[in-house]
Design an enzyme around this catalytic site. Sequence first.
Site, PDB file in Angstrom:
ATOM      1  N   HIS A 148       0.960   3.996  -3.345  1.00 42.99           N
ATOM      2  CA  HIS A 148       0.724   5.435  -3.263  1.00 42.99           C
ATOM      3  C   HIS A 148       1.962   6.243  -3.622  1.00 42.99           C
ATOM      4  O   HIS A 148       1.853   7.395  -4.032  1.00 42.99           O
ATOM      5  CB  HIS A 148       0.208   5.809  -1.871  1.00 42.99           C
ATOM      6  CG  HIS A 148      -1.255   5.507  -1.702  1.00 42.99           C
ATOM      7  ND1 HIS A 148      -2.249   6.373  -2.114  1.00 42.99           N
ATOM      8  CD2 HIS A 148      -1.897   4.438  -1.193  1.00 42.99           C
ATOM      9  CE1 HIS A 148      -3.443   5.848  -1.839  1.00 42.99           C
ATOM     10  NE2 HIS A 148      -3.252   4.668  -1.278  1.00 42.99           N
ATOM     11  N   HIS A 162     -11.902  11.502   0.598  1.00 44.19           N
ATOM     12  CA  HIS A 162     -11.083  10.364   1.014  1.00 44.19           C
ATOM     13  C   HIS A 162      -9.937  10.773   1.948  1.00 44.19           C
ATOM     14  O   HIS A 162      -9.758  10.189   3.018  1.00 44.19           O
ATOM     15  CB  HIS A 162     -10.554   9.641  -0.232  1.00 44.19           C
ATOM     16  CG  HIS A 162      -9.371   8.788   0.045  1.00 44.19           C
ATOM     17  ND1 HIS A 162      -8.084   9.218  -0.190  1.00 44.19           N
ATOM     18  CD2 HIS A 162      -9.273   7.556   0.588  1.00 44.19           C
ATOM     19  CE1 HIS A 162      -7.245   8.262   0.179  1.00 44.19           C
ATOM     20  NE2 HIS A 162      -7.935   7.249   0.649  1.00 44.19           N
ATOM     21  N   GLU A 198     -10.479  11.195  -4.448  1.00 45.72           N
ATOM     22  CA  GLU A 198      -9.304  10.765  -3.665  1.00 45.72           C
ATOM     23  C   GLU A 198      -8.841  11.790  -2.646  1.00 45.72           C
ATOM     24  O   GLU A 198      -8.554  11.359  -1.499  1.00 45.72           O
ATOM     25  CB  GLU A 198      -8.131  10.374  -4.582  1.00 45.72           C
ATOM     26  CG  GLU A 198      -6.993   9.810  -3.760  1.00 45.72           C
ATOM     27  CD  GLU A 198      -5.732   9.515  -4.547  1.00 45.72           C
ATOM     28  OE1 GLU A 198      -5.642   9.748  -5.738  1.00 45.72           O
ATOM     29  OE2 GLU A 198      -4.791   9.070  -3.900  1.00 45.72           O
ATOM     30  N   HIS A 212      -9.547   9.970   6.005  1.00 46.57           N
ATOM     31  CA  HIS A 212      -8.394   9.393   6.714  1.00 46.57           C
ATOM     32  C   HIS A 212      -7.994  10.277   7.898  1.00 46.57           C
ATOM     33  O   HIS A 212      -7.732   9.775   8.997  1.00 46.57           O
ATOM     34  CB  HIS A 212      -7.185   9.287   5.770  1.00 46.57           C
ATOM     35  CG  HIS A 212      -7.106   8.003   4.990  1.00 46.57           C
ATOM     36  ND1 HIS A 212      -6.546   6.852   5.490  1.00 46.57           N
ATOM     37  CD2 HIS A 212      -7.506   7.699   3.729  1.00 46.57           C
ATOM     38  CE1 HIS A 212      -6.599   5.892   4.567  1.00 46.57           C
ATOM     39  NE2 HIS A 212      -7.177   6.379   3.490  1.00 46.57           N
ATOM     40  N   HIS A 271       0.826  -1.201   0.000  1.00 49.12           N
ATOM     41  CA  HIS A 271       0.000   0.000   0.000  1.00 49.12           C
ATOM     42  C   HIS A 271       0.869   1.263   0.000  1.00 49.12           C
ATOM     43  O   HIS A 271       0.596   2.223  -0.727  1.00 49.12           O
ATOM     44  CB  HIS A 271      -0.942  -0.016   1.209  1.00 49.12           C
ATOM     45  CG  HIS A 271      -1.940   1.082   1.202  1.00 49.12           C
ATOM     46  ND1 HIS A 271      -1.942   2.097   2.124  1.00 49.12           N
ATOM     47  CD2 HIS A 271      -2.978   1.346   0.367  1.00 49.12           C
ATOM     48  CE1 HIS A 271      -2.935   2.926   1.857  1.00 49.12           C
ATOM     49  NE2 HIS A 271      -3.581   2.494   0.805  1.00 49.12           N
ATOM     50  N   HIS A 330     -12.746   2.789   3.360  1.00 51.56           N
ATOM     51  CA  HIS A 330     -12.598   2.488   1.939  1.00 51.56           C
ATOM     52  C   HIS A 330     -13.810   1.776   1.359  1.00 51.56           C
ATOM     53  O   HIS A 330     -14.036   1.809   0.152  1.00 51.56           O
ATOM     54  CB  HIS A 330     -11.278   1.765   1.654  1.00 51.56           C
ATOM     55  CG  HIS A 330     -10.198   2.756   1.320  1.00 51.56           C
ATOM     56  ND1 HIS A 330     -10.051   3.274   0.051  1.00 51.56           N
ATOM     57  CD2 HIS A 330      -9.310   3.397   2.105  1.00 51.56           C
ATOM     58  CE1 HIS A 330      -9.081   4.179   0.061  1.00 51.56           C
ATOM     59  NE2 HIS A 330      -8.610   4.283   1.301  1.00 51.56           N
TER      60      HIS A 330
HETATM   61 CU1  CUO Z   1      -4.835   3.804  -0.120  1.00 49.88          CU
HETATM   62 CU2  CUO Z   1      -7.069   5.583   1.516  1.00 49.88          CU
HETATM   63  O1  CUO Z   1      -6.038   5.352  -0.269  1.00 49.88           O
HETATM   64  O2  CUO Z   1      -5.443   4.570   1.662  1.00 49.88           O
END
Ligand code: CUO
Length: 689
Positions: free
Chosen positions: A214, A369, A353, A373, A210, A409
Amino acid sequence: QRTMANDQQRLLYLFELPQEPIQTPRGGGSVQFKLENDDTPPSVATRVGLSPSVSVPVPERKDVALQDLGTATSIPMGSAFSFFLASHRRAARDLCNVFMKTNGAEDLMQVAARVHGKVNETLFIYAISFVILRKKELHSVRLPTMVEVFPSRFVPQEALSRAQLQVNRMDPNQSEAVIIEHGPEFSGSPVKPEHRVSYWREDYGINVHHWHWHLIYPPGMGVDRDRKGELFYYMHQQIIARYDMERLSLGLPRVQKLDNWRVPIEDGYFPKLTVNNSGRAWGSRQDNTLPKDFRRTEIGDPVDITDLEIWRARLLGAIHQGYMVDRNGDKVPLRDDVTSGKRGIDILADALEADADHSVNFPYYGDLHNIGHDILAFSHDPDNAHKEEMGVVGDLGTSLRDPVFFRLHKLVDDLFQEYKLTQPPYKEEELFLPGVRIERAGVVRDDEADVLLTGWNTREFEASRGIDFNGRPVILRLTHLDHKPFDYHIQINNDLREPKEVTVRIYLAPKFNGREQEMNFMEQRILWCELDKFTVHLKPGKNHVVRSSKESSITNLEELTFKDLENSGPGNSSEQSAFNFCGCGWPQHMLLPRGRPEGMAFQLFFMLTDYAKDKVSNPGGVRRCANGVSFCGMQDAKYPDARPMGFPFDRRPAPTLQGLPVNTTADYARLGNAFMHDVTIKFLGDKLN
Ligand code: CUO
């Protein structure tokens, strides 16, 4: 003799001990690099201790002034770095700009070595990794695993402190390594049902994946990648589908979306980890914590829960109206069947996003998004009253550990699914491929057909690369889920008179839902997990295709340790480059869900599509990147499949196929180019090996 490759390999040492300035001699006589212009004079930088053989000659070079780093110094050392915060993204951009201006590996090392230990540790590792991945001349540099750079993200501080004590008490002549074992209990007891899947959420490989994903697809960093938004949707959708498969294996209900920000979040999370190997604890969230307005004014503008609700309503409005409205008030249609320009899913994802640079209208559609978070990461201390650090859901490399990540998510995915359901179902001619027929398909492992085995395995990493244990080796032995490798066998008849190139798509889903009932197409649709996708050349007549599970289109080769990289030496640069980019990718050891000790029923879905229609022309030649491509795309190239990601499960079912109605996925298998097959997955626990 120094070579270019050596210069590149030496960049590796910038990743060691990220919390310690390179120029500062440390306790125990260990000094990493010594640079020109330091108080200490040598012109040869010597790394002593962990990698004693490395010696880095450092030519004269101007110093790097901290004021040139822009906002990069605004994030304190030892504190968390969150790519979900706009101020931290700005800091990352500023530092990346400084590194991007360097010329070649040696120059980058000179500049970065001076910054190392002076800016936030995670920010530094982010920026140096970002630049290595972006700079053409550094394509052969491979990144060491985050597990060794930041062991504190993977094992509790308690275990690291215990290892330190053990090292302190050791006889100086004793040479064996201290071993830290971790797992499979991980962060909690089975009293809480959510902890039954801790081993999965806290798996080192999925968290590294992850982080790496990103890093390749960052918002707000001036990176324009083909179908970035769609891949944001697809990669995260697949994570949730995989999480649900795991949950069903354990008898847990599927993950519930975080639908209502006005009620407490049932499940807390206590990470027990520290930030940046610094000893500072990540924030923890009690059970039943109510999300609160974001008031951490030291790191970002205030945002209210109401903002999240308004943005979500606007996004839903756009989805159902079929268009978004840009900043000039013009309509931007949302449709996936565009042959040129951006697909609707990309436009929607960039607004969701979100990213001020790419959103069609950032002030209007907001930042659902990222702020989602942030609000969750700070729900335990939203206004810094307690001076507590953010929770792990605020960091790209740790967020999957917290159960609330999946709830957030799932909310995001719910919007994407809402959009996908507005798109017309695929027509029979888009699904059917005349002339090729799958006669049989299944899996074989150790001469046994259709039974796959999972269980525990371990992998070792050097914690002492990231943390200084008085210069002594300390090994992390992490338990993780794994499976026995297997092969797909597919028998295909090509009834055409000539050879045919086809794309083979393979998916896995549970056969039954949580009520032990078979599912209809719509229920099973978003549980299908991609296992593999590849091209085969069919000769006329019978073809027997065999493909190894290790070649999966979603998985990465295993994590590279410092030792792997040191031992590999400078090699074929294009191969290394592929490897580096594919450092992004789902971990191979997590390819399968764990299933059950008594065996659990799953289904495989195979589909052949016409490669002539799937292929994407990549002018300038296609870079080879055999691993992780479905989740990570290809370096410097377009995403190599023209179909919408998740095809054919990304849309509603075709109402009829071959004149008959479609209710279940099995109705798709009526088409000769598709096939369904039952398999059993058995969890063997410690007996896997
Ligand atoms: Cu990968 Cu919310 O986009 O963590």
